[in-house]
Design a protein around this motif. Structure first.
Motif, PDB file in Angstrom:
ATOM      1  N   LEU A 135      58.935  36.362  43.390  1.00 51.93           N
ATOM      2  CA  LEU A 135      57.734  36.414  42.568  1.00 51.93           C
ATOM      3  C   LEU A 135      56.766  37.494  43.021  1.00 51.93           C
ATOM      4  O   LEU A 135      55.765  37.746  42.348  1.00 51.93           O
ATOM      5  CB  LEU A 135      57.025  35.049  42.597  1.00 51.93           C
ATOM      6  CG  LEU A 135      57.867  33.839  42.175  1.00 51.93           C
ATOM      7  CD1 LEU A 135      57.063  32.559  42.339  1.00 51.93           C
ATOM      8  CD2 LEU A 135      58.334  33.999  40.738  1.00 51.93           C
ATOM      9  N   SER A 136      57.044  38.126  44.172  1.00 50.08           N
ATOM     10  CA  SER A 136      56.127  39.132  44.694  1.00 50.08           C
ATOM     11  C   SER A 136      56.197  40.401  43.855  1.00 50.08           C
ATOM     12  O   SER A 136      57.180  40.668  43.169  1.00 50.08           O
ATOM     13  CB  SER A 136      56.464  39.454  46.151  1.00 50.08           C
ATOM     14  OG  SER A 136      57.737  40.050  46.240  1.00 50.08           O
ATOM     15  N   GLY A 137      55.147  41.204  43.928  1.00 52.55           N
ATOM     16  CA  GLY A 137      55.103  42.449  43.173  1.00 52.55           C
ATOM     17  C   GLY A 137      55.993  43.536  43.736  1.00 52.55           C
ATOM     18  O   GLY A 137      56.817  44.111  43.014  1.00 52.55           O
ATOM     19  N   PRO A 138      55.873  43.869  45.041  1.00 53.51           N
ATOM     20  CA  PRO A 138      56.695  44.950  45.605  1.00 53.51           C
ATOM     21  C   PRO A 138      58.176  44.621  45.549  1.00 53.51           C
ATOM     22  O   PRO A 138      58.577  43.462  45.602  1.00 53.51           O
ATOM     23  CB  PRO A 138      56.194  45.050  47.055  1.00 53.51           C
ATOM     24  CG  PRO A 138      54.833  44.454  47.038  1.00 53.51           C
ATOM     25  CD  PRO A 138      54.869  43.380  45.989  1.00 53.51           C
ATOM     26  N   LEU A 139      58.989  45.667  45.467  1.00 52.61           N
ATOM     27  CA  LEU A 139      60.424  45.474  45.301  1.00 52.61           C
ATOM     28  C   LEU A 139      61.102  44.972  46.576  1.00 52.61           C
ATOM     29  O   LEU A 139      62.040  44.178  46.505  1.00 52.61           O
ATOM     30  CB  LEU A 139      61.078  46.781  44.845  1.00 52.61           C
ATOM     31  CG  LEU A 139      62.586  46.743  44.600  1.00 52.61           C
ATOM     32  CD1 LEU A 139      62.944  45.718  43.542  1.00 52.61           C
ATOM     33  CD2 LEU A 139      63.102  48.123  44.204  1.00 52.61           C
ATOM     34  N   ALA A 140      60.649  45.437  47.748  1.00 49.67           N
ATOM     35  CA  ALA A 140      61.352  45.095  48.996  1.00 49.67           C
ATOM     36  C   ALA A 140      61.426  43.586  49.234  1.00 49.67           C
ATOM     37  O   ALA A 140      62.518  43.047  49.446  1.00 49.67           O
ATOM     38  CB  ALA A 140      60.701  45.809  50.170  1.00 49.67           C
ATOM     39  N   PRO A 141      60.301  42.838  49.216  1.00 49.11           N
ATOM     40  CA  PRO A 141      60.427  41.383  49.392  1.00 49.11           C
ATOM     41  C   PRO A 141      61.135  40.701  48.241  1.00 49.11           C
ATOM     42  O   PRO A 141      61.795  39.675  48.439  1.00 49.11           O
ATOM     43  CB  PRO A 141      58.966  40.918  49.507  1.00 49.11           C
ATOM     44  CG  PRO A 141      58.154  41.996  48.914  1.00 49.11           C
ATOM     45  CD  PRO A 141      58.894  43.267  49.167  1.00 49.11           C
ATOM     46  N   LYS A 142      61.034  41.282  47.037  1.00 41.87           N
ATOM     47  CA  LYS A 142      61.764  40.711  45.892  1.00 41.87           C
ATOM     48  C   LYS A 142      63.268  40.824  46.136  1.00 41.87           C
ATOM     49  O   LYS A 142      64.024  39.879  45.899  1.00 41.87           O
ATOM     50  CB  LYS A 142      61.357  41.460  44.624  1.00 41.87           C
ATOM     51  CG  LYS A 142      61.795  40.815  43.315  1.00 41.87           C
ATOM     52  CD  LYS A 142      61.471  41.709  42.148  1.00 41.87           C
ATOM     53  CE  LYS A 142      59.994  41.968  42.010  1.00 41.87           C
ATOM     54  NZ  LYS A 142      59.248  40.779  41.541  1.00 41.87           N
ATOM     55  N   GLU A 143      63.706  41.993  46.600  1.00 42.47           N
ATOM     56  CA  GLU A 143      65.113  42.220  46.904  1.00 42.47           C
ATOM     57  C   GLU A 143      65.582  41.265  47.998  1.00 42.47           C
ATOM     58  O   GLU A 143      66.670  40.686  47.912  1.00 42.47           O
ATOM     59  CB  GLU A 143      65.283  43.672  47.350  1.00 42.47           C
ATOM     60  CG  GLU A 143      66.693  44.190  47.347  1.00 42.47           C
ATOM     61  CD  GLU A 143      66.732  45.673  47.656  1.00 42.47           C
ATOM     62  OE1 GLU A 143      66.656  46.049  48.842  1.00 42.47           O
ATOM     63  OE2 GLU A 143      66.828  46.469  46.712  1.00 42.47           O
ATOM     64  N   MET A 144      64.760  41.106  49.033  1.00 42.14           N
ATOM     65  CA  MET A 144      65.114  40.215  50.128  1.00 42.14           C
ATOM     66  C   MET A 144      65.270  38.781  49.639  1.00 42.14           C
ATOM     67  O   MET A 144      66.265  38.111  49.935  1.00 42.14           O
ATOM     68  CB  MET A 144      64.042  40.276  51.222  1.00 42.14           C
ATOM     69  CG  MET A 144      64.311  39.329  52.393  1.00 42.14           C
ATOM     70  SD  MET A 144      62.986  39.350  53.627  1.00 42.14           S
ATOM     71  CE  MET A 144      61.693  38.482  52.728  1.00 42.14           C
ATOM     72  N   GLY A 145      64.300  38.294  48.868  1.00 42.35           N
ATOM     73  CA  GLY A 145      64.334  36.906  48.424  1.00 42.35           C
ATOM     74  C   GLY A 145      65.519  36.593  47.540  1.00 42.35           C
ATOM     75  O   GLY A 145      66.198  35.577  47.718  1.00 42.35           O
ATOM     76  N   VAL A 146      65.807  37.479  46.585  1.00 40.88           N
ATOM     77  CA  VAL A 146      66.896  37.219  45.639  1.00 40.88           C
ATOM     78  C   VAL A 146      68.252  37.264  46.340  1.00 40.88           C
ATOM     79  O   VAL A 146      69.094  36.375  46.165  1.00 40.88           O
ATOM     80  CB  VAL A 146      66.848  38.233  44.478  1.00 40.88           C
ATOM     81  CG1 VAL A 146      68.092  38.111  43.608  1.00 40.88           C
ATOM     82  CG2 VAL A 146      65.598  38.014  43.640  1.00 40.88           C
ATOM     83  N   ILE A 147      68.480  38.291  47.164  1.00 41.71           N
ATOM     84  CA  ILE A 147      69.782  38.422  47.826  1.00 41.71           C
ATOM     85  C   ILE A 147      70.009  37.272  48.803  1.00 41.71           C
ATOM     86  O   ILE A 147      71.108  36.694  48.856  1.00 41.71           O
ATOM     87  CB  ILE A 147      69.888  39.783  48.534  1.00 41.71           C
ATOM     88  CG1 ILE A 147      69.965  40.903  47.497  1.00 41.71           C
ATOM     89  CG2 ILE A 147      71.121  39.827  49.431  1.00 41.71           C
ATOM     90  CD1 ILE A 147      70.037  42.292  48.088  1.00 41.71           C
ATOM     91  N   LEU A 148      69.004  36.907  49.568  1.00 38.37           N
ATOM     92  CA  LEU A 148      69.168  35.808  50.521  1.00 38.37           C
ATOM     93  C   LEU A 148      69.371  34.481  49.802  1.00 38.37           C
ATOM     94  O   LEU A 148      70.174  33.647  50.233  1.00 38.37           O
ATOM     95  CB  LEU A 148      67.961  35.727  51.451  1.00 38.37           C
ATOM     96  CG  LEU A 148      67.808  36.867  52.463  1.00 38.37           C
ATOM     97  CD1 LEU A 148      66.570  36.657  53.330  1.00 38.37           C
ATOM     98  CD2 LEU A 148      69.037  36.990  53.338  1.00 38.37           C
TER      99      LEU A 148
END
Length: 328
Positions: free
Chosen positions: A270-283
């Motif tokens: 749900l975060s705006g920046p892509l990096a934490p979004k990528e981390m959350g979805v892949i994990l």
């Protein structure tokens, strides 16, 4: 079990075409000052202007170096710089953006053709070098994780076959997570619902960082399941009984723990920046695949089909390994 294995293989297949690179400007929201300024610079001076290279040249070779750079494909222009202490600092503008594969190829070519002693730096070169270093060392890290995971299971369970299979199917679940991650973040599937602009690649640090995290979590679940099965096998050497008992006692624990972790990881989506979004979805995908498919379907089937061979310990190995017992 066969259907679950096919599903894992289908999820892992896209990882073959996965590309990695350092994050580009697209991870910054369009309204941010840095993104607005970046777009203005590229519009006025070309896509390579924000990633200008800095070339340090011995003073006597500046003319030769600038002539070579000017005739190099992928170079938009070179700006002679100041001289100090026997060195000159020149600026080189490329025709491609800082986070493109073309820029990396041009940097590598310049380092090959320019005279010895010439150094190429700048933000684009730093990102390229970091990406190359991460890509070179990621297989080594995964190899070490696999060996350490195998040794851990071997010492704890004393059964080389099930220890090797545990590591292999864990690696398959990690590959499945990155295969789905490639479709989402590299190819742009679900980019609209998740609210991001695809970069055309996965962040270079993702395989190393996420892969190590997921492998650790997966090995944790593996040890939960197999230690419970080994406990029953030690008191009642029936592989089917051991498998059913392990599922009865540890299955709910694994599933509950995985559900909590998936929920936590998805909040990063749900975060705006892509990096934490990528981390959350892949994990989240990795934990879901590992808990629901690998631990609750594939691993029990392997235990059942392997029968006593799954728990067999060669005599020579038994003399080496410490005696670890789970029954009491």
């Amino acid at each position: 079990g066969a259907a679950a294995l096919v599903l894992l293989l289908l999820a892992a297949a896209p990882v073959i075409g996965m590309r990695t690179n350092m994050p580009s400007i697209t991870i910054v929201p369009p309204s941010a000052n840095a993104r607005v300024g970046y777009d203005q610079v590229t519009s006025a001076f070309g896509p390579g202007a924000p990633g200008t290279l800095q070339v340090v040249v011995p003073e006597g070779q500046q003319t030769q170096v600038l002539a070579t750079i000017a005739h190099t494909s992928g170079v938009a222009g070179a700006i002679p710089g100041p001289t100090n202490a026997g060195w000159t600092l020149d600026q080189v503008v490329l025709t491609s953006g800082p986070s493109t594969t073309t820029t990396g190829t041009t940097i590598d070519h310049l380092r090959r053709v320019l005279p010895a002693g010439t150094l190429i730096g700048g933000a684009a070169a730093e990102n390229h070098d970091l990406q190359q270093t991460l890509a070179a060392h990621t297989p080594l890290v995964f190899g070490m994780l696999g060996i350490l995971g195998f040794l851990l299971l071997l010492i704890a369970l004393g059964a080389p076959l099930i220890a090797a299979i545990g590591v292999l199917i864990t690696a398959l679940s990690v590959a499945g997570a990155f295969g789905i991650g490639r479709l989402i973040f590299q190819n742009g599937f679900l980019a609209g619902p998740l609210g991001f602009q695809p970069q055309g690649f996965i962040d270079a640090w993702a395989p190393l960082f996420f892969g190590a995290m997921v492998f650790g979590v997966a090995m944790d679940y593996t040890l939960f399941m197999l230690s419970a099965a080994k406990e029953r096998y030690e008191t009642h050497p029936d592989p089917e009984h051991a498998m059913i008992g392990s599922m009865r006692t540890s299955g709910r624990v694994v599933l509950s723990a995985a559900a909590v972790m998936v929920a936590v990881f998805l909040t990063f989506a749900l975060s705006g920046p892509l990096a934490p979004k990528e981390m959350g979805v892949i994990l989240a995908i990795a934990v879901a695949l590992d808990a629901l498919i690998v631990r609750l379907v594939v691993l029990p089937v392997v235990l059942r089909l392997g029968m006593h061979h799954s728990w067999h310990q060669p005599k020579w190995l038994g003399r080496i390994l410490p005696k670890v017992r789970f029954s009491h």
